[in-house]
Design a protein around this motif. Structure first.
Motif, PDB file in Angstrom:
ATOM      1  N   GLN A   1       0.781  -1.115   0.093  1.00 28.19           N
ATOM      2  CA  GLN A   1       0.048   0.048  -0.229  1.00 28.19           C
ATOM      3  C   GLN A   1       0.776   1.080   0.098  1.00 28.19           C
ATOM      4  OE1 GLN A   1      -3.462   0.226  -0.037  1.00 28.19           O
ATOM      5  NE2 GLN A   1      -3.308  -1.892  -0.325  1.00 28.19           N
ATOM      6  N   ALA A   2       1.933   1.287   0.817  1.00 29.79           N
ATOM      7  CA  ALA A   2       2.785   2.287   0.601  1.00 29.79           C
ATOM      8  C   ALA A   2       3.336   2.726  -0.292  1.00 29.79           C
ATOM      9  CB  ALA A   2       3.709   2.084   1.764  1.00 29.79           C
ATOM     10  N   LEU A   3       3.916   1.636  -1.279  1.00 26.57           N
ATOM     11  CA  LEU A   3       4.541   1.793  -2.477  1.00 26.57           C
ATOM     12  C   LEU A   3       3.477   2.355  -3.526  1.00 26.57           C
ATOM     13  CD1 LEU A   3       6.668  -1.516  -2.658  1.00 26.57           C
ATOM     14  CD2 LEU A   3       7.465   0.910  -2.156  1.00 26.57           C
ATOM     15  N   ARG A   4       2.399   2.154  -3.503  1.00 24.16           N
ATOM     16  CA  ARG A   4       1.226   2.756  -4.551  1.00 24.16           C
ATOM     17  C   ARG A   4       1.121   4.368  -3.936  1.00 24.16           C
ATOM     18  NH1 ARG A   4      -3.866  -0.980  -3.656  1.00 24.16           N
ATOM     19  NH2 ARG A   4      -3.140  -2.737  -5.315  1.00 24.16           N
ATOM     20  N   GLU A   5       1.363   4.734  -2.675  1.00 21.81           N
ATOM     21  CA  GLU A   5       1.335   6.131  -2.085  1.00 21.81           C
ATOM     22  C   GLU A   5       2.431   6.727  -2.405  1.00 21.81           C
ATOM     23  OE1 GLU A   5      -1.268   7.641  -0.542  1.00 21.81           O
ATOM     24  OE2 GLU A   5      -2.571   5.804  -0.332  1.00 21.81           O
ATOM     25  N   ALA A   6       3.466   6.046  -2.456  1.00 19.73           N
ATOM     26  CA  ALA A   6       5.193   6.756  -2.971  1.00 19.73           C
ATOM     27  C   ALA A   6       4.753   6.906  -4.580  1.00 19.73           C
ATOM     28  CB  ALA A   6       6.269   5.775  -2.333  1.00 19.73           C
ATOM     29  N   GLY A   7       4.259   6.106  -5.222  1.00 23.89           N
ATOM     30  CA  GLY A   7       4.160   6.157  -6.496  1.00 23.89           C
ATOM     31  C   GLY A   7       3.396   7.495  -7.091  1.00 23.89           C
ATOM     32  N   GLU A   8       2.619   7.746  -5.866  1.00 20.87           N
ATOM     33  CA  GLU A   8       1.840   9.291  -6.169  1.00 20.87           C
ATOM     34  C   GLU A   8       2.532  10.399  -5.548  1.00 20.87           C
ATOM     35  OE1 GLU A   8      -2.103   8.222  -4.887  1.00 20.87           O
ATOM     36  OE2 GLU A   8      -2.252   6.569  -6.291  1.00 20.87           O
ATOM     37  N   GLY A   9       3.814  10.261  -5.257  1.00 20.29           N
ATOM     38  CA  GLY A   9       4.540  11.245  -4.719  1.00 20.29           C
ATOM     39  C   GLY A   9       4.299  11.748  -3.242  1.00 20.29           C
ATOM     40  N   GLN A  10       3.624  10.501  -2.430  1.00 21.78           N
ATOM     41  CA  GLN A  10       3.567  10.768  -1.109  1.00 21.78           C
ATOM     42  C   GLN A  10       5.008  10.308  -0.279  1.00 21.78           C
ATOM     43  OE1 GLN A  10       0.459  11.896  -0.111  1.00 21.78           O
ATOM     44  NE2 GLN A  10       0.634  12.270  -1.913  1.00 21.78           N
ATOM     45  N   HIS A  11       5.166  10.976   0.825  1.00 23.92           N
ATOM     46  CA  HIS A  11       6.180  10.585   1.804  1.00 23.92           C
ATOM     47  C   HIS A  11       5.761   9.579   2.686  1.00 23.92           C
ATOM     48  CE1 HIS A  11       9.225  11.131   5.072  1.00 23.92           C
ATOM     49  NE2 HIS A  11      10.016  11.183   3.999  1.00 23.92           N
ATOM     50  N   ILE A  12       6.775   8.670   2.678  1.00 28.06           N
ATOM     51  CA  ILE A  12       6.195   7.467   3.646  1.00 28.06           C
ATOM     52  C   ILE A  12       7.364   7.230   4.906  1.00 28.06           C
ATOM     53  CG2 ILE A  12       6.020   4.950   3.437  1.00 28.06           C
ATOM     54  CD1 ILE A  12       4.069   6.556   1.532  1.00 28.06           C
ATOM     55  N   THR A  13       7.027   6.699   5.788  1.00 26.24           N
ATOM     56  CA  THR A  13       7.752   6.380   6.933  1.00 26.24           C
ATOM     57  C   THR A  13       7.454   5.066   7.425  1.00 26.24           C
ATOM     58  OG1 THR A  13       8.292   8.763   7.820  1.00 26.24           O
ATOM     59  CG2 THR A  13       8.666   7.161   9.291  1.00 26.24           C
ATOM     60  N   VAL A  14       8.550   4.307   7.469  1.00 28.95           N
ATOM     61  CA  VAL A  14       8.198   2.848   8.021  1.00 28.95           C
ATOM     62  C   VAL A  14       9.028   2.609   9.196  1.00 28.95           C
ATOM     63  CG1 VAL A  14       8.363   0.391   7.594  1.00 28.95           C
ATOM     64  CG2 VAL A  14       7.824   1.959   5.684  1.00 28.95           C
ATOM     65  N   ILE A  15       8.543   2.260  10.530  1.00 27.22           N
ATOM     66  CA  ILE A  15       9.054   2.043  11.732  1.00 27.22           C
ATOM     67  C   ILE A  15       8.810   0.415  12.133  1.00 27.22           C
ATOM     68  CG2 ILE A  15       9.572   2.700  14.136  1.00 27.22           C
ATOM     69  CD1 ILE A  15       8.332   5.492  13.364  1.00 27.22           C
ATOM     70  N   GLN A  16       9.997  -0.176  11.972  1.00 27.51           N
ATOM     71  CA  GLN A  16       9.684  -1.757  12.284  1.00 27.51           C
ATOM     72  C   GLN A  16      10.083  -1.976  13.718  1.00 27.51           C
ATOM     73  OE1 GLN A  16      12.135  -4.580   9.614  1.00 27.51           O
ATOM     74  NE2 GLN A  16       9.921  -5.107   9.128  1.00 27.51           N
ATOM     75  N   PHE A  17       9.078  -2.804  14.260  1.00 29.54           N
ATOM     76  CA  PHE A  17       9.646  -3.347  15.792  1.00 29.54           C
ATOM     77  C   PHE A  17       9.785  -4.760  15.574  1.00 29.54           C
ATOM     78  CE2 PHE A  17       6.473   0.380  15.957  1.00 29.54           C
ATOM     79  CZ  PHE A  17       7.340   1.134  16.979  1.00 29.54           C
ATOM     80  N   LEU A  18      10.621  -5.194  16.608  1.00 26.78           N
ATOM     81  CA  LEU A  18      10.873  -6.508  17.125  1.00 26.78           C
ATOM     82  C   LEU A  18      11.354  -7.491  16.047  1.00 26.78           C
ATOM     83  CD1 LEU A  18       7.295  -7.065  18.510  1.00 26.78           C
ATOM     84  CD2 LEU A  18       9.226  -6.647  19.721  1.00 26.78           C
ATOM     85  N   LYS A  19      11.639  -7.272  15.010  1.00 26.21           N
ATOM     86  CA  LYS A  19      12.290  -8.199  13.944  1.00 26.21           C
ATOM     87  C   LYS A  19      13.789  -8.065  13.908  1.00 26.21           C
ATOM     88  CE  LYS A  19       8.414  -8.024  10.992  1.00 26.21           C
ATOM     89  NZ  LYS A  19       7.588  -8.068   9.752  1.00 26.21           N
ATOM     90  N   GLY A  20      14.480  -7.242  14.847  1.00 26.75           N
ATOM     91  CA  GLY A  20      15.987  -7.169  14.481  1.00 26.75           C
ATOM     92  C   GLY A  20      16.474  -6.576  13.635  1.00 26.75           C
ATOM     93  N   LYS A  21      17.849  -6.189  13.777  1.00 24.96           N
ATOM     94  CA  LYS A  21      18.443  -5.453  12.437  1.00 24.96           C
ATOM     95  C   LYS A  21      19.033  -6.422  11.270  1.00 24.96           C
ATOM     96  CE  LYS A  21      22.551  -3.412  13.984  1.00 24.96           C
ATOM     97  NZ  LYS A  21      23.620  -2.940  14.685  1.00 24.96           N
ATOM     98  N   GLY A  22      18.787  -7.818  11.627  1.00 24.05           N
ATOM     99  CA  GLY A  22      19.340  -8.804  10.364  1.00 24.05           C
ATOM    100  C   GLY A  22      18.160  -8.877   9.696  1.00 24.05           C
ATOM    101  N   ALA A  23      16.865  -8.438   9.776  1.00 22.10           N
ATOM    102  CA  ALA A  23      15.675  -8.592   8.947  1.00 22.10           C
ATOM    103  C   ALA A  23      16.026  -7.667   7.771  1.00 22.10           C
ATOM    104  CB  ALA A  23      14.468  -8.379   9.722  1.00 22.10           C
ATOM    105  N   ASP A  24      16.238  -8.075   6.500  1.00 17.68           N
ATOM    106  CA  ASP A  24      16.301  -7.180   5.309  1.00 17.68           C
ATOM    107  C   ASP A  24      15.459  -7.422   4.372  1.00 17.68           C
ATOM    108  OD1 ASP A  24      18.130  -9.229   5.511  1.00 17.68           O
ATOM    109  OD2 ASP A  24      19.385  -8.363   4.102  1.00 17.68           O
ATOM    110  N   GLU A  25      14.106  -7.861   4.789  1.00 20.29           N
ATOM    111  CA  GLU A  25      13.313  -8.269   3.715  1.00 20.29           C
ATOM    112  C   GLU A  25      12.686  -6.944   2.841  1.00 20.29           C
ATOM    113  OE1 GLU A  25       9.850  -9.586   5.932  1.00 20.29           O
ATOM    114  OE2 GLU A  25      10.046  -7.911   7.653  1.00 20.29           O
ATOM    115  N   PHE A  26      12.970  -5.913   3.302  1.00 23.18           N
ATOM    116  CA  PHE A  26      12.491  -4.899   2.721  1.00 23.18           C
ATOM    117  C   PHE A  26      13.836  -3.662   2.328  1.00 23.18           C
ATOM    118  CE2 PHE A  26       8.410  -6.189   4.336  1.00 23.18           C
ATOM    119  CZ  PHE A  26       8.057  -6.358   3.089  1.00 23.18           C
TER     120      PHE A  26
END
Length: 164
Positions: A23-48
Motif C-alpha cells: 500500500q505504501a509503495l502505491r502512495e509513494a508512486g503518487e509522490g507521498q512521503h512514507i515512514t516505516v518504523i519496524q519493531f521486534l524483527k531485529g537488525k538482521g531482517a532485510d526483507e525490505f
C-alpha cells in the motif's frame, strides 16, 4: 491533508507487513512521503532492503540493536532491547505529531502489546493523536477488541494452507 485513515493488518498468516508496504509503495508512486518504523524483527531482517533505494521519499527505521528478532533473545537481551523498542515507539509518536509523513507504517506495533512491552492503552492513545498524515498502518498478530473503534479499516490475514 485529506481525511486520515488508520488501517490494521493483523492475523496469524504471513504477509501483513508485505500488505502494508505494498500500500505504501502505491502512495509513494503518487509522490507521498512514507515512514516505516519496524519493531521486534531485529537488525538482521532485510526483507525490505529495497526500500533504501526509495529514499528520501520512503524512510525506513529500525531501532533494534540485536541482529535476531526480539522473541529469539535471552531474557537479559530482551531487557536491554526494550529501551530501544520504547525509543522507537516514542519516535513513532513524534513522526505522527510532526506531520512529516503522508503515510506511516508501524510494523509489529501490535506485537509490542502481545509481549507486554507497551499497553493496549498506549496504542489507543497513539491512534487518537492529532497528526497531519493521510494514512497510518499498523501490523501484528493480535488486535485487541479495545483498539477496533480507533481503526477505520481492519484486515485479518489468515493462513489457510501451508505445505512448506
Amino acid at each position: 491533508m485529506d481525511t486520515k485513515v488508520i488501517r490494521a493488518f493483523y492475523g496469524q498468516g504471513k504477509g501483513k507487513t508485505s500488505a502494508a508496504v505494498g500500500q505504501a509503495l502505491r502512495e509513494a508512486g503518487e509522490g507521498q512521503h512514507i515512514t516505516v518504523i519496524q519493531f521486534l524483527k531485529g537488525k538482521g531482517a532485510d526483507e525490505f532492503k529495497i526500500l533504501d533505494r526509495l529514499e528520501p521519499d520512503v524512510q525506513f527505521f529500525r531501532f533494534d540493536q540485536s541482529q535476531a528478532s526480539y522473541c529469539e533473545l535471552s531474557v537479559q537481551e530482551k531487557e536491554e532491547e526494550k529501551q530501544n523498542i520504547l525509543n522507537a515507539f516514542n519516535f513513532a509518536r513524534k513522526v505522527i505529531e510532526t506531520g512529516e509523513s503522508d503515510l506511516i507504517i508501524l510494523d509489529e506495533l501490535l506485537g509490542l502489546v502481545d509481549l507486554g512491552i507497551i499497553r493496549t492503552e498506549d496504542v489507543a492513545e497513539l491512534l487518537q493523536m492529532p497528526g497531519d498524515y493521510k494514512r497510518l498502518y499498523i501490523t501484528g498478530n493480535h488486535l485487541a477488541d479495545e483498539l477496533v473503534p480507533y481503526i477505520d479499516v481492519v484486515c485479518e490475514i489468515m493462513l489457510v494452507k501451508d505445505n512448506t
